[in-house]
Design a protein around this motif. Structure first.
Motif, PDB file in Angstrom:
ATOM      1  N   ILE A  41       0.842  -1.202   0.000  1.00  0.00           N
ATOM      2  CA  ILE A  41       0.000   0.000   0.000  1.00  0.00           C
ATOM      3  C   ILE A  41       0.876   1.250   0.000  1.00  0.00           C
ATOM      4  O   ILE A  41       0.621   2.221  -0.718  1.00  0.00           O
ATOM      5  N   GLU A  42       1.924   1.211   0.830  1.00  0.00           N
ATOM      6  CA  GLU A  42       2.795   2.389   0.927  1.00  0.00           C
ATOM      7  C   GLU A  42       3.508   2.660  -0.388  1.00  0.00           C
ATOM      8  O   GLU A  42       3.597   3.805  -0.839  1.00  0.00           O
ATOM      9  N   SER A  43       3.981   1.594  -1.022  1.00  0.00           N
ATOM     10  CA  SER A  43       4.695   1.776  -2.287  1.00  0.00           C
ATOM     11  C   SER A  43       3.775   2.294  -3.363  1.00  0.00           C
ATOM     12  O   SER A  43       4.156   3.112  -4.203  1.00  0.00           O
ATOM     13  N   THR A  44       2.544   1.806  -3.368  1.00  0.00           N
ATOM     14  CA  THR A  44       1.596   2.283  -4.391  1.00  0.00           C
ATOM     15  C   THR A  44       1.214   3.721  -4.134  1.00  0.00           C
ATOM     16  O   THR A  44       1.151   4.545  -5.064  1.00  0.00           O
ATOM     17  N   PHE A  45       0.945   4.069  -2.878  1.00  0.00           N
ATOM     18  CA  PHE A  45       0.555   5.438  -2.560  1.00  0.00           C
ATOM     19  C   PHE A  45       1.691   6.432  -2.798  1.00  0.00           C
ATOM     20  O   PHE A  45       1.428   7.597  -3.112  1.00  0.00           O
ATOM     21  N   ALA A  46       2.938   5.955  -2.646  1.00  0.00           N
ATOM     22  CA  ALA A  46       4.080   6.858  -2.816  1.00  0.00           C
ATOM     23  C   ALA A  46       4.196   7.366  -4.236  1.00  0.00           C
ATOM     24  O   ALA A  46       4.710   8.461  -4.487  1.00  0.00           O
ATOM     25  N   ALA A  47       3.692   6.584  -5.164  1.00  0.00           N
ATOM     26  CA  ALA A  47       3.807   6.955  -6.572  1.00  0.00           C
ATOM     27  C   ALA A  47       2.637   7.776  -7.048  1.00  0.00           C
ATOM     28  O   ALA A  47       2.586   8.133  -8.223  1.00  0.00           O
ATOM     29  N   LEU A  48       1.686   8.091  -6.176  1.00  0.00           N
ATOM     30  CA  LEU A  48       0.461   8.779  -6.586  1.00  0.00           C
ATOM     31  C   LEU A  48       0.437  10.188  -6.042  1.00  0.00           C
ATOM     32  O   LEU A  48       1.124  10.508  -5.069  1.00  0.00           O
ATOM     33  N   LEU A  56      -8.036   6.924  -3.922  1.00  0.00           N
ATOM     34  CA  LEU A  56      -7.786   5.487  -3.801  1.00  0.00           C
ATOM     35  C   LEU A  56      -8.096   5.010  -2.377  1.00  0.00           C
ATOM     36  O   LEU A  56      -8.630   3.898  -2.182  1.00  0.00           O
ATOM     37  N   SER A  57      -7.798   5.839  -1.392  1.00  0.00           N
ATOM     38  CA  SER A  57      -8.111   5.473  -0.004  1.00  0.00           C
ATOM     39  C   SER A  57      -9.624   5.282   0.180  1.00  0.00           C
ATOM     40  O   SER A  57     -10.103   4.327   0.830  1.00  0.00           O
ATOM     41  N   GLU A  58     -10.399   6.198  -0.395  1.00  0.00           N
ATOM     42  CA  GLU A  58     -11.869   6.098  -0.285  1.00  0.00           C
ATOM     43  C   GLU A  58     -12.384   4.833  -0.967  1.00  0.00           C
ATOM     44  O   GLU A  58     -13.278   4.146  -0.434  1.00  0.00           O
ATOM     45  N   LYS A  59     -11.788   4.517  -2.111  1.00  0.00           N
ATOM     46  CA  LYS A  59     -12.242   3.328  -2.831  1.00  0.00           C
ATOM     47  C   LYS A  59     -11.924   2.042  -2.056  1.00  0.00           C
ATOM     48  O   LYS A  59     -12.749   1.136  -1.953  1.00  0.00           O
ATOM     49  N   LEU A  78      -2.042   7.676   5.740  1.00  0.00           N
ATOM     50  CA  LEU A  78      -1.502   8.140   4.461  1.00  0.00           C
ATOM     51  C   LEU A  78      -2.391   9.178   3.837  1.00  0.00           C
ATOM     52  O   LEU A  78      -1.929  10.173   3.259  1.00  0.00           O
ATOM     53  N   GLY A  79      -3.686   8.970   3.941  1.00  0.00           N
ATOM     54  CA  GLY A  79      -4.602   9.960   3.371  1.00  0.00           C
ATOM     55  C   GLY A  79      -4.545  11.270   4.108  1.00  0.00           C
ATOM     56  O   GLY A  79      -4.633  12.347   3.504  1.00  0.00           O
ATOM     57  N   GLN A  80      -4.442  11.221   5.453  1.00  0.00           N
ATOM     58  CA  GLN A  80      -4.365  12.452   6.230  1.00  0.00           C
ATOM     59  C   GLN A  80      -3.118  13.264   5.861  1.00  0.00           C
ATOM     60  O   GLN A  80      -3.167  14.483   5.801  1.00  0.00           O
ATOM     61  N   GLN A  81      -1.989  12.573   5.629  1.00  0.00           N
ATOM     62  CA  GLN A  81      -0.757  13.270   5.294  1.00  0.00           C
ATOM     63  C   GLN A  81      -0.896  14.030   3.989  1.00  0.00           C
ATOM     64  O   GLN A  81      -0.367  15.136   3.848  1.00  0.00           O
TER      65      GLN A  81
END
Length: 1171
Positions: A41-48, A56-59, A78-81
């Motif tokens: 999750i962290e690696s995917t979010f880092a690229a977005l 993506l978090s909501e989905k 992650l979303g809050q950040q």
């Protein structure tokens, strides 16, 4: 924002190669939940970008696949950040502007990217709030799928001047890992997020610090309160909070429900009453109040509920309404909402409705507890409901209700039921032993509550308690009512008495007694005993100063008024009759004055005594029947007959009990010195009437020995006499007779019918009835022996309109009953005669019976017995014939009203018909008797046509006789030549007589021939002169005349209806006698009849004209005109008289020749010898 999004790739090129290859958003969404790791999750979010991360978090969260709390926490962090900076800017703008007039779309402007970031951030924050609540209501230590990642915190980028090996972390961070050793064991992997925006500052952001998941210790329920929650994590995060609260309430998760209501107060508050309604009814309101879930009434008369412990900021509230998905904030439209606090009346109404809704649970304690807790919470207006619940609880728990009755009663049923129904429910299972206690413990408190409630409402009624109590007593049966009267005696102190008014005690007793069993009679003697006991509880009053006349009038008036009121009234439009109820009777007795009420009690006393006596003998009737029978003698007779009839099969041969019954009947009749209306159930019956009914019952029982003893006793008392005994015995005998199935007097009911007659003195009526029963037995025996298919019942014999018809049917059906004429005559006399007939009636019926016997013998070809029957009845017929007039035969039998006259005519007709029928039979060979039968037929036949037929047949028989005589003579002549001398001498004498007979036969041939007899027609002109000469010395009564076609008189005074026989027609009787050829005849030349006739007349004149002598004899024998004496007077006179006598004789001969010839149908020119 665009430059920041492009920096990470350039920095990543300087770092070592990452350990994981980032997944695309679509790949991450399609990844199974169990394969998701924090690293991926962290690696995917880092690229977005920030927008993509928030979206993506909501989905990921809204899909609901992830049930791991740690992963959801990580996604939220992650979303809050990514959205923290934009939200901080918006928060600063919010503080600079007026919050009430803040226009968020205006602040955000047209920057859609910023708006989407704010939308995603608000969603993440809302999920964070819910996740914090979830961890409180469902605390547990979740282990992540990847243990190292789960314990690894999100490390910020190293700050300058800070030690790399420092292990220090924020103690307030709930996401931190408290296990240092596990942290050391993890391989240090350089982060790919070198350009981490979270590492640009040493202090945490304001939103991050205020949004940390801090457990609220004071709100956390005890570990024992936790139960399995009815919802999952994904459901709790993705559905509206009111829906989650309703789920928890329906499953009675009250601690979790309280936490949700406290932490999400603004979301739950509009749905608070729906949530409370969803809590199961078996949950005690005490538990709800301990959790502060019950609404209360505040000092400002408005509703108060739970105090919130966590309230979101106004900015967050506004942004939530604007940007949160509808599934998180919108609940089911069918769930009722109340957005404002309720007022005091509204809150009272809610409590009442909610308590009534708990009827479905059947837990009355909870309903009562709700009232108590509501009152303690300041809710007003629940007092009446509390009273109802308290009284209802007494009904349910203290009234011994059955399970079915329990199911019927609840608060709703109570509130819509009237007072009488509730009182009846209180006493529905009461017994005679508990009724008084139940009244004091259950009914009277309820009545006092109703009275106080009426006073509170301003509708005070001082008679309310008495009215409802009296209605209750009037609805009870006798057994339950008795203890109430015992506790209402005038000897008790007022506080102990249930009914305190003596007059009301009397009115209630009268109403119950006369109305308790209106629809059916009292069924047992126990009820009479109970009513007597009730009467003993009544006060004793004496009417002083009243004379006998006024007392009688008062009694009559009171009785008539009660009878008229109790008399059933016909329901309009129906065939039913409605009788007054006990309540109606109480209304009737209520206004009666003291004197009438006292007299009514006297009447009741008499009726109770009568009822007890009757119940002793198994006669159960109501008091209202006795009341109406006081003035109706027919009803009392029916009652006495029913009383005696009931004992027939019970007492049998118990003499003492029969005597006791007579004594009780005298008690029921009362004293003769007492008023008739106060004597008893049989007061209108005299001693003689009672004795008749009583003796009849004993005789019906068949106990005749006891009956004889009872008769002696009653006779000594002058209750009966011989005449009454005869009347009773005959009546009972007829009852036995009619109920008998067989006519045999030796068995069954017929034997009883015969034996009971021996009880009475043997009067003619008794003897006649015994003879009738004997005849019935013999008659049915004859019938049963002659016919197996048809039977004759005693009732058919008794009610037969014509008993002679029964004898006739017997003779017709029986083959040999005619052979016993004496038995048949005896049977007929017993069957027909009852001792009241006159001699003429007996004579007629005996004659008819003899003729019936002869007819039966005739049908059976028994000519001898038929002849005997004719001879036995000839005298009766002749005697009856003298009384019958010729005109009576001309009248139709249906037009004759006199039955005796009909039978006379029937007797005469049946006789000559039977005589003629027997003479016609060829099998009957007695020729002389046949001629005699024809003479009988001519004598009594009343129809000229039938006479002609008889004469024709007479001519045939006469010719036959002549031929027979000739044949006999020829045979004697043929036998003469073979005789000896002595025999020839005797034969000559016979032949000499035959010659004389031949001369007579010539004359007779002349008379019988068609030629000679025609001359008789010419002689009728001279017949009148001959008749006048005869009438000079003898009176002849003539009732009818027969004329020819020309109007000339043919037969005058032939005897039809006059009682006189015709000299002409009776001459044929002479012919039948003088011409007899019977072998048994002792006559040589003349018939015995002729010789006897000459000897009886002692006529010394040797007249050669024998015909005239025979006429004289016949006239003397049959017409009683004594023509022979006329001739004898002539002989005693001079010679002139002798000549005249001779001349008259010659004229008579010529008249006879001519008349007979004409009657036989001879032509005038053929009649010779008549001149």
């Amino acid at each position: 924002m665009t430059n920041e999004a492009e920096e990470p790739p350039s920095i990543a090129l300087l770092d070592p190669l990452p350990s994981l290859i980032p997944l695309t958003p679509s790949e991450l969404l399609s990844q199974p939940s169990e394969e998701l790791t924090l690293s991926s999750i962290e690696s995917t979010f880092a690229a977005l970008s920030d927008i993509e991360v928030l979206q993506l978090s909501e989905k990921i969260i809204s899909e609901g696949k992830i049930q791991d709390v740690e992963i959801i926490k990580f996604i939220i962090q992650l979303g809050q950040q990514r959205g923290n900076s934009e939200y901080t800017k918006l928060q600063d703008d919010f503080h600079r502007h007026d919050a009430a007039n803040l226009d968020i779309p205006k602040i955000l402007g047209e920057d859609k990217t910023r708006e989407e970031i704010i939308r995603g951030y608000i969603y993440v924050e809302e999920i964070k709030r819910r996740l914090d609540t979830w961890e409180i209501i469902s605390p547990s230590n979740f282990e992540s799928v990847e243990q190292p990642i789960t314990s690894r915190p999100i490390e910020p980028v190293e700050q300058p001047g800070k030690d790399e090996g420092s292990e220090e972390m924020d103690l307030d961070d709930p996401w931190g890992d408290h296990d240092d050793e596990e942290s050391k064991e993890q391989p240090e992997t350089p982060s790919a997020l070198l350009d981490d925006p979270w590492a640009n500052t040493e202090e945490p952001s304001p939103i991050a610090s205020t949004s940390r998941l801090e457990p609220i210790i004071e709100s956390t329920p005890a570990q024992s309160d936790h139960v399995d929650l009815p919802i999952t994590l994904s459901s709790f995060l993705n559905q509206s909070l009111p829906s989650s609260a309703l789920d928890l309430a329906s499953m009675s998760c009250l601690s979790a429900l309280k936490i949700i209501c406290e932490r999400h107060f603004s979301d739950i508050y509009p749905f608070r009453f729906a949530i409370l309604q969803a809590i199961p009814g078996w949950i005690s309101p005490t538990e709800l109040e301990s959790l502060h879930l019950l609404p209360s009434l505040g000092e400002d008369d408005l509703e108060k509920w739970i105090h919130p412990i966590s309230v979101p900021s106004p900015l967050f509230t506004q942004l939530s309404k604007a940007y949160l998905p509808p599934s998180l904030i919108i609940s089911d439209a069918t769930i009722p909402t109340v957005t404002k606090p309720l007022t005091s009346p509204e809150l009272t109404t809610w409590y009442i409705d909610h308590i009534i809704s708990l009827d479905a649970t059947g837990i009355l304690d909870n309903q009562l507890a709700f009232v108590q807790h509501g009152a303690s919470l300041g809710v007003i207006g629940l007092d009446e409901l509390g009273e109802d619940l308290s009284l209802l609880s007494r009904l349910v728990y203290d009234s011994n209700l059955t399970p079915i009755q329990h199911a019927q009663w609840n608060l709703s049923e109570w509130r819509k039921s009237d007072e009488n129904k509730i009182i009846q429910a209180y006493l529905s299972n009461s017994t005679s032993e508990s009724i008084v206690e139940d009244l004091k413990r259950l009914v009277l408190p309820y009545l006092y509550v109703l009275e106080s409630r009426a006073e509170r409402t301003g509708k005070s009624n001082s008679n309310l308690v008495e009215k409802l109590l009296y209605d209750c007593i009037l609805s009870l049966n006798l057994e339950k009512a008795l203890p109430i009267f015992e506790f209402s005696k005038a000897t008790l102190i007022p506080n102990e008495r249930i009914i305190k008014n003596d007059l009301d005690v009397a009115r209630l007793a009268l109403s119950l007694s006369y109305g308790i069993k209106n629809e059916k009679p009292i069924s047992n003697s126990k009820d009479w005993k109970i009513m007597s006991n009730i009467f003993e509880c009544l006060p004793v009053w004496e009417l002083n100063g009243t004379d006998l006349k006024s007392d009688s009038e008062l009694t009559l008036t009171t009785l008539e008024s009660i009878v008229n009121f109790i008399k059933p009234n016909k329901i309009e439009g129906l065939n039913q009759q409605q009788q007054p109820t006990t309540k109606d009777l109480f209304l009737f007795f209520n206004p009666l004055p003291f004197s009438s009420l006292s007299r009514a009690l006297d009447i009741l006393d008499i009726h109770l005594e009568s009822g007890e006596i009757l119940s002793k003998w198994n006669i159960f009737i109501g008091l209202n029947y006795l009341l109406q029978a006081c003035k109706n003698k027919d009803d009392q007779i029916n009652l006495a007959e029913n009383l005696i009839r009931k004992q027939i099969t019970i007492l049998q041969k118990e003499e003492n009990k029969w005597l006791n019954l007579w004594n009780d009947m005298n008690r029921l009749s009362g004293d003769d010195n007492t008023q008739e209306l106060l004597r008893g159930a049989l007061g209108l019956l005299s001693k003689r009437e009672r004795a008749k009914i009583y003796l009849s019952g004993i005789l019906r029982s068949g106990n005749f020995d006891i009956a004889r003893k009872i008769i002696q006793k009653l006779s000594k008392e002058n209750s009966i006499d011989d005449q009454l005994i005869e009347e009773i015995v005959l009546e009972i005998s007829k009852e036995f007779y009619l109920s008998a199935e067989s006519g045999n007097l030796h068995t069954g009911e017929m034997k009883l019918a015969y034996d009971v007659l021996n009880v009475a003195p043997q009067t003619p009526s008794i003897k006649a009835e015994k003879s009738f029963i004997e005849a019935t037995s013999r008659l049915t025996t004859f019938y049963s022996s002659t016919s197996s298919s048809s039977t004759l019942t005693p009732a058919e014999i008794r009610y037969s309109p014509n008993p002679l018809k029964l004898i006739e049917n017997l003779l017709e059906n029986s083959k040999d009953s005619y052979k016993y004429p004496d038995i048949i005559l005896d049977l007929s006399n017993k069957l027909i005669f009852n001792g009241k007939e006159n001699e003429n009636e007996k004579l007629i019926k005996n004659g008819l019976i003899k003729i019936m016997i002869g007819r039966s013998a005739f049908n059976s070809n028994d000519w001898i017995r038929c002849k005997e029957s004719i001879e036995n009845s000839i005298d009766i017929v002749r005697k009856i014939n003298k009384k019958v007039k010729f005109n009576d035969f001309k009248i139709n039998s249906n037009e004759i009203n006199n039955d005796e006259k009909k039978e006379e005519i029937q007797l005469i007709n049946e006789f000559w018909k039977l005589s003629f029928n027997l003479s016609e039979k060829n099998e009957f060979e007695d020729l002389n008797y046949k001629l005699k039968l024809l003479s009988y037929s001519i004598e009594f036949c009343n129809c000229l046509k039938n006479i002609k037929e008889i004469l024709k047949f007479f001519k045939i028989l006469e010719n036959k006789r002549i031929l027979i005589d000739k044949e006999k003579k020829r045979k004697r002549l043929n036998n003469y030549y073979f005789l000896n001398e002595n025999e020839k001498i005797k034969s000559n004498l016979i032949l000499s007589n035959d010659n004389n007979e031949e001369e007579e036969q010539k004359e007779e041939t002349l008379i019988g021939s068609r030629t000679v007899s025609k001359a008789a027609k010419l002689a009728f002109n001279k017949f009148d002169g001959f008749r006048k000469n005869l009438s000079s010395s003898t009176t002849t009564t003539t009732s009818s005349k027969i004329t020819n076609s020309s109007g000339q008189i043919i037969v005058d005074g032939v005897g039809f209806g006059s009682g006189k026989s015709s000299p002409i027609l009776n001459q044929f009787d002479y012919l039948s006698k003088t011409r007899s050829i019977s072998p048994n005849s002792n006559s040589n030349s003349k018939s015995n009849f002729l010789n006897n006739d000459n000897n009886n007349n002692n006529n010394n004149n040797n007249n050669n004209n024998e015909l005239i002598d025979n006429i004289e004899g016949n006239i003397h024998n049959h017409n009683h005109n004594k023509p022979k004496e006329l001739f004898e007077n002539f002989n005693n006179s001079s010679s002139t008289i002798d000549d005249e006598t001779e001349r008259v004789k010659q004229i008579g001969q010529r008249v006879l020749v001519r008349g007979v010839g004409w009657l036989l149908g001879a032509e005038e020119n053929e009649i010779i010898g008549g001149d």
